[in-house]
Design a protein around this motif. Structure first.
Motif, PDB file in Angstrom:
ATOM      1  N   MET A   1     -25.283 -15.119 155.922  1.00 34.90           N
ATOM      2  CA  MET A   1     -26.061 -15.503 157.072  1.00 34.90           C
ATOM      3  C   MET A   1     -26.070 -17.028 157.262  1.00 34.90           C
ATOM      4  SD  MET A   1     -29.923 -14.479 157.911  1.00 34.90           S
ATOM      5  CE  MET A   1     -30.884 -15.439 158.969  1.00 34.90           C
ATOM      6  N   ILE A   2     -26.200 -17.768 156.191  1.00 40.26           N
ATOM      7  CA  ILE A   2     -26.183 -19.223 156.272  1.00 40.26           C
ATOM      8  C   ILE A   2     -24.806 -19.701 156.721  1.00 40.26           C
ATOM      9  CG2 ILE A   2     -26.342 -21.352 154.930  1.00 40.26           C
ATOM     10  CD1 ILE A   2     -28.519 -20.058 153.283  1.00 40.26           C
ATOM     11  N   GLU A   3     -23.762 -19.035 156.207  1.00 38.26           N
ATOM     12  CA  GLU A   3     -22.411 -19.416 156.606  1.00 38.26           C
ATOM     13  C   GLU A   3     -22.203 -19.172 158.092  1.00 38.26           C
ATOM     14  OE1 GLU A   3     -19.144 -18.037 154.249  1.00 38.26           O
ATOM     15  OE2 GLU A   3     -20.286 -18.265 152.404  1.00 38.26           O
ATOM     16  N   THR A   4     -22.707 -18.093 158.604  1.00 36.51           N
ATOM     17  CA  THR A   4     -22.587 -17.793 160.029  1.00 36.51           C
ATOM     18  C   THR A   4     -23.316 -18.848 160.852  1.00 36.51           C
ATOM     19  OG1 THR A   4     -22.537 -15.439 159.489  1.00 36.51           O
ATOM     20  CG2 THR A   4     -22.946 -16.025 161.783  1.00 36.51           C
ATOM     21  N   LEU A   5     -24.501 -19.220 160.413  1.00 36.16           N
ATOM     22  CA  LEU A   5     -25.275 -20.252 161.093  1.00 36.16           C
ATOM     23  C   LEU A   5     -24.540 -21.591 161.064  1.00 36.16           C
ATOM     24  CD1 LEU A   5     -27.849 -21.134 162.533  1.00 36.16           C
ATOM     25  CD2 LEU A   5     -28.879 -21.527 160.287  1.00 36.16           C
ATOM     26  N   LEU A   6     -24.009 -21.954 159.896  1.00 38.27           N
ATOM     27  CA  LEU A   6     -23.253 -23.204 159.786  1.00 38.27           C
ATOM     28  C   LEU A   6     -22.011 -23.184 160.674  1.00 38.27           C
ATOM     29  CD1 LEU A   6     -23.485 -24.026 155.977  1.00 38.27           C
ATOM     30  CD2 LEU A   6     -24.538 -25.270 157.855  1.00 38.27           C
ATOM     31  N   GLN A   7     -21.341 -22.049 160.715  1.00 35.77           N
ATOM     32  CA  GLN A   7     -20.152 -21.906 161.563  1.00 35.77           C
ATOM     33  C   GLN A   7     -20.529 -22.101 163.033  1.00 35.77           C
ATOM     34  OE1 GLN A   7     -17.046 -21.458 160.467  1.00 35.77           O
ATOM     35  NE2 GLN A   7     -16.146 -21.339 162.490  1.00 35.77           N
TER      36      GLN A   7
END
Length: 74
Positions: free
Chosen positions: A1-7
């Motif tokens: 989820m954090i990776e998606t947000l960062l992306q």
């Protein structure tokens, strides 16, 4: 989820950069067009034509001198 947000954040930051680059390229191309520049190839062609014309001019000047010398001999 954090990776998606960062992306998603990175993509949002990248878009203004692309827009700015696109706008700057368009502005630069417009400015260059207004400057009425010629390509190096065209400049080279014009230099060759000028050199040829200068050579021909020298030939004609020499011909005139020869004809003037002939006239003075008579």
């Amino acid at each position: 989820m954090i990776e998606t947000l960062l992306q998603a954040i990175m993509e949002q930051l990248d878009q203004p950069k692309k827009d700015l680059e696109h706008n700057l390229r368009a502005l630069l191309m417009e400015t260059v067009t207004k400057m009425d520049l010629v390509s190096k190839d065209e400049l080279d062609r014009q230099k060759i034509a000028l050199d040829n014309a200068n050579e021909r001019l020298i030939e004609l000047q020499n011909q005139i001198k020869s004809l003037e010398a002939l006239i003075q001999q008579k």
